[in-house]
Design an enzyme around this catalytic site. Structure first.
Site, short mmCIF file in Angstrom:
data_model
loop_
_atom_site.label_atom_id
_atom_site.label_comp_id
_atom_site.label_asym_id
_atom_site.label_seq_id
_atom_site.Cartn_x
_atom_site.Cartn_y
_atom_site.Cartn_z
N HIS A 62 2.89 4.63 -2.82
CA HIS A 62 1.57 4.00 -2.66
C HIS A 62 0.51 4.99 -3.12
O HIS A 62 0.68 6.21 -3.00
CB HIS A 62 1.31 3.64 -1.20
CG HIS A 62 2.15 2.51 -0.70
ND1 HIS A 62 1.76 1.73 0.37
CD2 HIS A 62 3.34 2.00 -1.11
CE1 HIS A 62 2.68 0.81 0.60
NE2 HIS A 62 3.65 0.96 -0.28
N GLU A 64 -2.25 6.03 -1.94
CA GLU A 64 -2.72 7.00 -0.95
C GLU A 64 -1.76 8.17 -0.80
O GLU A 64 -2.17 9.33 -0.76
CB GLU A 64 -2.89 6.33 0.43
CG GLU A 64 -3.85 5.19 0.46
CD GLU A 64 -3.19 3.83 0.26
OE1 GLU A 64 -2.39 3.66 -0.70
OE2 GLU A 64 -3.48 2.91 1.05
N CYS A 92 -2.11 0.60 4.44
CA CYS A 92 -1.08 -0.03 5.26
C CYS A 92 -0.71 0.93 6.40
O CYS A 92 -1.24 2.04 6.49
CB CYS A 92 0.15 -0.35 4.41
SG CYS A 92 1.05 1.12 3.84
N CYS A 95 0.62 4.33 5.08
CA CYS A 95 -0.42 5.19 4.49
C CYS A 95 -1.40 5.69 5.55
O CYS A 95 -1.85 6.83 5.49
CB CYS A 95 -1.12 4.47 3.37
SG CYS A 95 0.00 4.16 1.97
#
Length: 158
Positions: A62, A64, A92, A95
């Site tokens: 992801h 992040e 999410c 993250c």
């Protein structure tokens, strides 16, 4: 104090602009268009990333996480205390948890994620008082641009 806040806001806007470019790069690579930037306490870009899960086959790919890894490498430490994470989509659970583990002090994001958001939509992991670290949360920054990238990406998939 107002001058300091203006400096922070300018840095945040530059970082969100960069995150939007990275999100566009993700879309061009057939990844969900999310981009992220980590700012150091002075507002300089310390690390950046975009979604690369499909490309790398890494479930943690992801934006992040990629950006925090780059920032930690640049800083020479996992501890990103005093740093700001700027991302085009609400983090999410994974993250948000990673941001807390990295001691990120502030999370700024564009679009709210009503299905999986962990910064106030579905969950509020980043501000959960039961946890040993919390982060300031600023949502909805350049939200329309972030949403437009996501809608265009998913419209092309249908």
């Amino acid at each position: 104090m107002d001058e300091h806040r203006e400096h922070i806001d300018r840095g945040r806007d530059v970082a969100m602009s960069r995150a939007l470019v990275l999100a566009g790069d993700a879309a061009a690579a057939h990844e969900i268009p999310v981009g992220a930037v980590v700012l150091d306490p002075e507002g300089r870009i310390l690390g950046e990333g975009r979604n690369d899960r499909e490309e790398t086959g890494d479930p943690t790919g992801h934006a992040e996480v990629v950006a925090m890894r780059a920032a930690a490498a640049a800083r020479g430490s996992w501890n990103l205390d005093g740093c700001t994470l700027v991302v085009t989509l609400e983090p999410c659970v994974m993250c948000a948890g990673a941001a807390l583990q990295a001691r990120i002090g502030r999370v700024v994001f564009g679009a709210w994620d009503e299905k999986a958001g962990a910064a106030g939509s579905m969950y509020d992991v980043l501000r959960d008082r039961r946890l040993p670290h919390r982060a300031e949360v600023v949502g909805g920054v350049r939200e329309a641009e972030s949403i437009a990238l996501l809608r265009a990406f998913f419209a092309d998939r249908r």
